[in-house]
Design a protein around this motif. Structure first.
Motif, PDB file in Angstrom:
ATOM      1  N   HIS A 163     -22.593   5.506  11.349  1.00  0.00           N
ATOM      2  CA  HIS A 163     -22.565   4.451  10.329  1.00  0.00           C
ATOM      3  C   HIS A 163     -21.204   3.746  10.329  1.00  0.00           C
ATOM      4  CE1 HIS A 163     -26.389   5.855   8.760  1.00  0.00           C
ATOM      5  NE2 HIS A 163     -25.906   7.083   8.731  1.00  0.00           N
ATOM      6  N   SER A 164     -20.716   3.428  11.500  1.00  0.00           N
ATOM      7  CA  SER A 164     -19.369   2.861  11.635  1.00  0.00           C
ATOM      8  C   SER A 164     -19.220   1.517  10.926  1.00  0.00           C
ATOM      9  CB  SER A 164     -19.015   2.699  13.112  1.00  0.00           C
ATOM     10  OG  SER A 164     -19.982   1.908  13.785  1.00  0.00           O
ATOM     11  N   ASP A 165     -20.322   0.760  10.808  1.00  0.00           N
ATOM     12  CA  ASP A 165     -20.243  -0.569  10.202  1.00  0.00           C
ATOM     13  C   ASP A 165     -20.404  -0.532   8.685  1.00  0.00           C
ATOM     14  OD1 ASP A 165     -19.831  -3.305  10.471  1.00  0.00           O
ATOM     15  OD2 ASP A 165     -21.961  -3.769  10.677  1.00  0.00           O
ATOM     16  N   ALA A 166     -20.649   0.650   8.145  1.00  0.00           N
ATOM     17  CA  ALA A 166     -20.826   0.784   6.697  1.00  0.00           C
ATOM     18  C   ALA A 166     -19.460   0.875   6.010  1.00  0.00           C
ATOM     19  CB  ALA A 166     -21.653   2.022   6.384  1.00  0.00           C
ATOM     20  N   PRO A 167     -19.362   0.409   4.773  1.00  0.00           N
ATOM     21  CA  PRO A 167     -18.098   0.543   4.036  1.00  0.00           C
ATOM     22  C   PRO A 167     -17.935   1.964   3.518  1.00  0.00           C
ATOM     23  CG  PRO A 167     -19.747  -0.465   2.634  1.00  0.00           C
ATOM     24  CD  PRO A 167     -20.388  -0.312   3.988  1.00  0.00           C
ATOM     25  N   PHE A 168     -16.715   2.328   3.182  1.00  0.00           N
ATOM     26  CA  PHE A 168     -16.476   3.604   2.520  1.00  0.00           C
ATOM     27  C   PHE A 168     -15.938   3.321   1.117  1.00  0.00           C
ATOM     28  CE2 PHE A 168     -12.669   2.570   4.979  1.00  0.00           C
ATOM     29  CZ  PHE A 168     -11.655   2.697   4.038  1.00  0.00           C
ATOM     30  N   ARG A 169     -16.155   4.252   0.215  1.00  0.00           N
ATOM     31  CA  ARG A 169     -15.698   4.077  -1.157  1.00  0.00           C
ATOM     32  C   ARG A 169     -14.176   4.083  -1.197  1.00  0.00           C
ATOM     33  NH1 ARG A 169     -13.935   7.091  -5.307  1.00  0.00           N
ATOM     34  NH2 ARG A 169     -14.424   6.364  -7.437  1.00  0.00           N
ATOM     35  N   LEU A 170     -13.624   3.071  -1.824  1.00  0.00           N
ATOM     36  CA  LEU A 170     -12.163   2.968  -1.868  1.00  0.00           C
ATOM     37  C   LEU A 170     -11.559   3.752  -3.030  1.00  0.00           C
ATOM     38  CD1 LEU A 170     -11.569  -0.792  -0.979  1.00  0.00           C
ATOM     39  CD2 LEU A 170     -11.118   1.221   0.426  1.00  0.00           C
ATOM     40  N   GLY A 171     -12.030   3.522  -4.233  1.00  0.00           N
ATOM     41  CA  GLY A 171     -11.384   4.140  -5.379  1.00  0.00           C
ATOM     42  C   GLY A 171      -9.992   3.572  -5.562  1.00  0.00           C
ATOM     43  N   ASP A 172      -9.090   4.360  -6.102  1.00  0.00           N
ATOM     44  CA  ASP A 172      -7.709   3.914  -6.286  1.00  0.00           C
ATOM     45  C   ASP A 172      -6.949   4.007  -4.963  1.00  0.00           C
ATOM     46  OD1 ASP A 172      -8.163   3.510  -8.994  1.00  0.00           O
ATOM     47  OD2 ASP A 172      -7.568   5.556  -9.525  1.00  0.00           O
ATOM     48  N   CYS A 173      -6.239   2.940  -4.638  1.00  0.00           N
ATOM     49  CA  CYS A 173      -5.511   2.885  -3.358  1.00  0.00           C
ATOM     50  C   CYS A 173      -4.133   2.282  -3.572  1.00  0.00           C
ATOM     51  CB  CYS A 173      -6.270   2.043  -2.331  1.00  0.00           C
ATOM     52  SG  CYS A 173      -7.962   2.567  -2.026  1.00  0.00           S
ATOM     53  N   THR A 174      -3.239   2.591  -2.661  1.00  0.00           N
ATOM     54  CA  THR A 174      -1.857   2.110  -2.742  1.00  0.00           C
ATOM     55  C   THR A 174      -1.399   1.591  -1.384  1.00  0.00           C
ATOM     56  OG1 THR A 174      -1.294   3.682  -4.497  1.00  0.00           O
ATOM     57  CG2 THR A 174       0.540   2.763  -3.236  1.00  0.00           C
ATOM     58  N   THR A 175      -0.638   0.505  -1.407  1.00  0.00           N
ATOM     59  CA  THR A 175       0.033   0.024  -0.202  1.00  0.00           C
ATOM     60  C   THR A 175       1.488   0.473  -0.256  1.00  0.00           C
ATOM     61  OG1 THR A 175      -1.411  -1.900   0.043  1.00  0.00           O
ATOM     62  CG2 THR A 175       0.725  -1.989   1.151  1.00  0.00           C
ATOM     63  N   PHE A 176       1.890   1.267   0.718  1.00  0.00           N
ATOM     64  CA  PHE A 176       3.269   1.750   0.819  1.00  0.00           C
ATOM     65  C   PHE A 176       4.027   0.845   1.789  1.00  0.00           C
ATOM     66  CE2 PHE A 176       0.675   5.348  -0.379  1.00  0.00           C
ATOM     67  CZ  PHE A 176       1.437   6.011  -1.336  1.00  0.00           C
ATOM     68  N   LYS A 177       5.195   0.365   1.330  1.00  0.00           N
ATOM     69  CA  LYS A 177       6.011  -0.529   2.155  1.00  0.00           C
ATOM     70  C   LYS A 177       7.285   0.208   2.562  1.00  0.00           C
ATOM     71  CE  LYS A 177       4.590  -4.573  -0.543  1.00  0.00           C
ATOM     72  NZ  LYS A 177       5.087  -5.765  -1.284  1.00  0.00           N
ATOM     73  N   PHE A 178       7.422   0.447   3.847  1.00  0.00           N
ATOM     74  CA  PHE A 178       8.571   1.176   4.362  1.00  0.00           C
ATOM     75  C   PHE A 178       9.506   0.228   5.117  1.00  0.00           C
ATOM     76  CE2 PHE A 178       5.088   4.317   4.245  1.00  0.00           C
ATOM     77  CZ  PHE A 178       5.661   5.283   3.438  1.00  0.00           C
ATOM     78  N   ARG A 179      10.790   0.503   5.009  1.00  0.00           N
ATOM     79  CA  ARG A 179      11.797  -0.224   5.772  1.00  0.00           C
ATOM     80  C   ARG A 179      12.670   0.772   6.523  1.00  0.00           C
ATOM     81  NH1 ARG A 179      14.240  -5.121   1.939  1.00  0.00           N
ATOM     82  NH2 ARG A 179      12.291  -6.322   1.780  1.00  0.00           N
ATOM     83  N   LEU A 180      13.386   0.257   7.497  1.00  0.00           N
ATOM     84  CA  LEU A 180      14.353   1.095   8.202  1.00  0.00           C
ATOM     85  C   LEU A 180      15.437   1.511   7.226  1.00  0.00           C
ATOM     86  CD1 LEU A 180      14.659  -0.985  11.488  1.00  0.00           C
ATOM     87  CD2 LEU A 180      13.464   1.188  11.216  1.00  0.00           C
ATOM     88  N   ALA A 181      15.832   2.764   7.262  1.00  0.00           N
ATOM     89  CA  ALA A 181      16.831   3.275   6.323  1.00  0.00           C
ATOM     90  C   ALA A 181      18.130   2.494   6.412  1.00  0.00           C
ATOM     91  CB  ALA A 181      17.079   4.758   6.596  1.00  0.00           C
TER      92      ALA A 181
END
Length: 273
Positions: free
Chosen positions: A245-263
């Motif tokens: 079922h590769s073309d099916a969506p999956f349930r997202l629920g709560d999600c976060t985008t993490f933004k990383f930078r070089l130290a």
């Protein structure tokens, strides 16, 4: 005397007519030149406006959430390329983007109903689409290793359903995937204010992936974390990508985008250098 006066009047009339014709001709030529100059100037302004529209220069820069048309963007692990297409539509161009997937072109066409249509539209907008790109080996890729990016984006990384989602073995494999992706991405990142974005589901078992700790161990720091809202990316369809079922969506629920930078770049930014 009458003949001479008539000849003088005729000569004067011809002279006046000639002068009037010349003035009228000059006036018409001047107006024509002005019109042509205005048309050329208008065409130049339209060309400049079109360049601003495409490349996002000056006041015409376009944004969608964290991404701008002026950013050089690498998208990794795309499913049906609907996220890439969403960005391209928002920018009215995709010339600033390189979109990649792990699948071959044939596998992509077999797995996702709308993938090839999305790819076609992206390429029409100037996006470079690359197939068979392993997120854990990007720095070795013949083209990508020559490039540097302002934003490198990987939405919902996952190795596939090899073991049940919450088991230690499955978590370990996913942690390894994310770690190796970030190790490769940091090499392809522009030094000044470049960012690696990983969008990830919240809660168990996903918090056990320890994204922030993994990043810190390889020289990255968390610049910011923000709530991910799918509705802010019109047309984006998240896909299971694996299994029957590769073309099916999956349930997202709560999600976060993490933004990383070089130290190192974060240190300079925080110290005003």
């Amino acid at each position: 005397m009458g003949v001479e006066e008539g000849e003088e009047d005729e000569e004067e009339y011809k002279s006046l007519s000639s002068e009037e014709d010349e003035e009228e001709y000059k006036s018409m030529s001047s107006e024509k030149d002005e019109e042509e100059a205005d048309e050329e100037e208008g065409e130049e302004e339209e060309e400049e406006d079109e360049d601003d529209f495409i490349y996002g220069s000056g006041n015409r820069e376009r944004w969608i959430e964290h991404y701008a048309s002026s950013h050089r963007i690498l998208l990794v692990g795309e499913g049906d390329f609907s996220f890439s297409l969403c960005l391209g539509k928002a920018f009215a161009s995709a010339r600033n983007m390189v979109a990649t997937c792990l699948d071959t072109q044939q596998d992509l066409a077999n797995k996702y109903r709308f993938a090839m249509g999305n790819v076609g539209r992206l390429e029409e907008m100037g996006c470079l689409v690359l197939y068979g790109v392993d997120a854990t080996k990007m720095r070795e890729h013949y083209f990508l290793r020559t490039q540097r990016f302002d934003r490198i984006v990987y939405n919902f990384p996952h190795v596939g359903f090899i073991f049940p989602e919450g088991t230690g073995c499955q978590i370990k494999l996913n942690k390894q995937l994310v770690k190796e992706f970030m190790m490769n991405a940091k090499v392809l990142l522009r030094r000044e204010e470049g960012e690696i974005h990983v969008t990830h589901k919240d809660g168990d078992p996903y918090k056990k992936w320890d994204l922030v700790k993994k990043a810190e161990k390889i020289g990255l720091v968390l610049h910011e974390s923000v709530i991910f809202c799918k509705d802010k990316y019109p047309g984006y369809d998240n896909k299971r990508a694996h299994g029957s079922h590769s073309d099916a969506p999956f349930r997202l629920g709560d999600c976060t985008t993490f933004k990383f930078r070089l130290a190192h770049s974060c240190y300079l930014a925080n110290n005003g250098k």
